[in-house]
Design a protein around this motif. Structure first.
Motif, short mmCIF file in Angstrom:
data_model
loop_
_atom_site.label_atom_id
_atom_site.label_comp_id
_atom_site.label_asym_id
_atom_site.label_seq_id
_atom_site.Cartn_x
_atom_site.Cartn_y
_atom_site.Cartn_z
N ARG A 183 -10.21 -6.58 16.70
CA ARG A 183 -8.88 -6.13 17.11
C ARG A 183 -8.00 -7.32 17.50
N ARG A 184 -8.57 -8.30 18.20
CA ARG A 184 -7.82 -9.51 18.55
C ARG A 184 -7.37 -10.24 17.29
N VAL A 185 -8.27 -10.35 16.33
CA VAL A 185 -7.94 -11.06 15.09
C VAL A 185 -6.84 -10.33 14.34
N LEU A 186 -6.96 -9.01 14.23
CA LEU A 186 -5.94 -8.23 13.52
C LEU A 186 -4.58 -8.36 14.19
N GLU B 233 1.63 -7.21 5.77
CA GLU B 233 1.24 -7.13 4.36
C GLU B 233 0.53 -8.37 3.85
N HIS B 234 0.35 -9.37 4.69
CA HIS B 234 -0.29 -10.60 4.25
C HIS B 234 -1.77 -10.37 3.95
N GLN B 235 -2.29 -11.13 3.01
CA GLN B 235 -3.69 -10.96 2.61
C GLN B 235 -4.65 -11.17 3.78
N GLN B 236 -4.32 -12.13 4.64
CA GLN B 236 -5.17 -12.38 5.81
C GLN B 236 -5.22 -11.15 6.72
N THR B 237 -4.08 -10.52 6.90
CA THR B 237 -4.01 -9.32 7.74
C THR B 237 -4.77 -8.17 7.11
N LEU B 238 -4.66 -8.02 5.79
CA LEU B 238 -5.37 -6.95 5.11
C LEU B 238 -6.88 -7.13 5.20
N THR B 239 -7.33 -8.39 5.16
CA THR B 239 -8.76 -8.66 5.36
C THR B 239 -9.18 -8.29 6.77
N ALA B 240 -8.35 -8.61 7.74
CA ALA B 240 -8.66 -8.25 9.14
C ALA B 240 -8.71 -6.74 9.32
N LEU B 241 -7.83 -6.01 8.64
CA LEU B 241 -7.88 -4.55 8.67
C LEU B 241 -9.23 -4.04 8.16
N GLU C 199 -10.56 6.69 12.33
CA GLU C 199 -9.79 5.46 12.45
C GLU C 199 -10.15 4.48 11.34
N ALA C 200 -11.44 4.40 11.02
CA ALA C 200 -11.87 3.51 9.95
C ALA C 200 -11.23 3.89 8.62
N GLU C 201 -11.16 5.20 8.34
CA GLU C 201 -10.57 5.65 7.09
C GLU C 201 -9.10 5.25 6.99
N ALA C 202 -8.37 5.42 8.09
CA ALA C 202 -6.95 5.05 8.08
C ALA C 202 -6.77 3.56 7.80
N LEU C 203 -7.63 2.73 8.38
CA LEU C 203 -7.53 1.28 8.17
C LEU C 203 -7.94 0.90 6.75
N TYR C 204 -9.00 1.50 6.24
CA TYR C 204 -9.41 1.22 4.86
C TYR C 204 -8.31 1.62 3.87
N ARG C 205 -7.66 2.75 4.11
CA ARG C 205 -6.59 3.19 3.21
C ARG C 205 -5.40 2.22 3.28
N LYS C 206 -5.08 1.78 4.48
CA LYS C 206 -3.98 0.83 4.63
C LYS C 206 -4.29 -0.48 3.93
N ALA C 207 -5.53 -0.96 4.05
CA ALA C 207 -5.93 -2.20 3.37
C ALA C 207 -5.87 -2.03 1.85
N LEU C 208 -6.33 -0.89 1.37
CA LEU C 208 -6.31 -0.63 -0.07
C LEU C 208 -4.87 -0.58 -0.59
N GLU C 209 -4.01 0.13 0.10
CA GLU C 209 -2.62 0.23 -0.34
C GLU C 209 -1.95 -1.15 -0.34
N GLY C 210 -2.22 -1.93 0.70
CA GLY C 210 -1.63 -3.26 0.77
C GLY C 210 -2.12 -4.17 -0.33
N LEU D 23 -12.83 -4.23 -4.01
CA LEU D 23 -13.68 -4.19 -2.82
C LEU D 23 -13.19 -3.12 -1.86
N SER D 24 -11.87 -3.02 -1.68
CA SER D 24 -11.31 -1.98 -0.82
C SER D 24 -11.62 -0.59 -1.34
N LEU D 25 -11.56 -0.42 -2.66
CA LEU D 25 -11.94 0.86 -3.25
C LEU D 25 -13.37 1.22 -2.89
#
Length: 354
Positions: free
Chosen positions: A99-102, A112-120, A135-146, A160-162
């Motif tokens: 959470r601190r890293v994100l 929308e940065h790649q680093q942020t999407l990896t942290a998600l 909560e995990a599903e919401a974050l995985y979906r956000k990472a995939l969309e990004g 990988l996100s898929l």
């Protein structure tokens, strides 16, 4: 100096080469730290994982002090520590660090940065392991969309996100969407990497296992065969992973009542695992259990009884009487004894497993 006084660690920004022969600090690139751990007692080597965590924790703390809590290097150090803690099962601390890293990556790079999407994605992984699926599903979906928007649908990070989202949906029992995402990930990896790449075979395994779990055995069978062929080409016929896929194909063929062919693969799995892992290893005993099921289906009851008993006794010793695999072997042997008319012993076994 560490708490026990037996390690010494140095942190320095060096303009020199690392062990790979590359410059630690190159012009125009962010500076990197060099950490040296000197183990002064043999017990330190045996406790290498704990030493690694302590070292990474010290590195992260030093980075926070010297560079600040939102510096890019600090966030990388915190992320690396979180990854190791996750692997060790220290999920609460790993979650806090993720959470601190994100938060830091979002502040520094944007949402929308790649680093942020990896942290998600990293935070979602820790949440998934703790059963925090929503909560995990919401974050995985956000990472995939990004990643789809930034990198494209066929980029390996997107694929990988898929796979990550599909795995979570499978755990939640959302099989239809999980299957669709697994198929999409597999098609993308086949196109990008080829059908024999380890990442492709991993997606093939995910889809095959999902189909098998839903009882779609006819669809799963060709995927199981491709798995075995691909992993054998990569690792060889006697590698433990190859033997796992041989076992899995044997089980599927057993469930499809293709008994003769199932026997070939299950014997291969038992013999290979005995040679590689030993006769009492849980993986070996798992194959013995399925071989017992096969023998029973073929009407070879004495042989089946011997296999069930071996699996049961070994699993009880290795895993305990309450473990599900032990209980499966107890149930299998009890049913067989009942079919043979040995009701008293069957009842004793059922009491043991209840």
């Amino acid at each position: 100096m560490s708490r026990n006084g037996r390690h010494r660690k140095w942190w320095s920004r060096l303009s020199c080469l690392n062990l790979a022969g590359k410059l630690l600090n190159e012009a125009g690139k962010p500076p990197r730290e060099c950490i040296v751990v000197r183990a002064q007692a043999e017990s330190d080597i045996g406790n290498a994982r704990a030493v690694l965590v302590e070292t990474l924790r010290c590195r992260a703390e030093a980075a926070v002090t010297r560079r600040g809590p939102t510096d890019g290097y600090t966030l990388q150090a915190l992320s690396r520590l979180a990854s190791v803690l996750e692997d060790r099962g220290d999920l609460a601390e790993a979650e806090a660090l993720c959470r601190r890293v994100l938060e830091g990556d979002e502040a520094q790079w944007g949402a929308e940065h790649q680093q942020t999407l990896t942290a998600l994605s990293n935070l979602a992984s820790v949440l998934k392991q703790q059963g925090k699926y929503e909560e995990a599903e919401a974050l995985y979906r956000k990472a995939l969309e990004g990643r789809e928007a930034r990198l494209g649908a066929r980029h390996l990070d997107t694929l990988l996100s898929l796979s990550n989202l599909a795995s979570l949906l499978w755990r939640q029992g959302k099989f239809e969407e999980a299957e669709a995402l697994n198929r999409k990930a597999l098609e993308g990896k086949e196109a990008q990497l080829g059908d024999r790449h380890p990442d492709t075979l991993s997606s093939l395994n995910n889809l095959a296992a999902l189909l098998f779990g839903q009882g779609k055995l006819e669809e799963a069978e060709p995927l199981f065969r491709r798995q075995l062929e691909g992993i054998e080409a990569q690792l060889g016929a006697s590698h433990p992973n190859t033997l796992t896929f041989a076992n899995n194909l044997g089980v599927l063929l057993l469930d499809r009542r293709k008994l003769d062919e199932s026997e070939v693969f299950l014997h291969r799995a038992v013999e290979g695992r005995e040679a590689q892992l030993g006769s009492h290893h849980p993986e070996t005993l798992r194959s013995v259990y399925h071989l017992a099921r096969l023998s029973a289906a073929q009407g070879r009851l004495e042989e089946a009884q011997s296999h069930f008993r071996r699996a049961m006794e070994g699993q009880e010793a290795q895993l305990g009487v309450r473990h599900q695999e032990t209980l499966d072997s107890i149930s299998g042997l009890a049913k067989l004894l009942e079919a043979k008319g040995s009701m008293e012993e069957a009842q004793e076994l059922r009491s043991k497993g209840s």
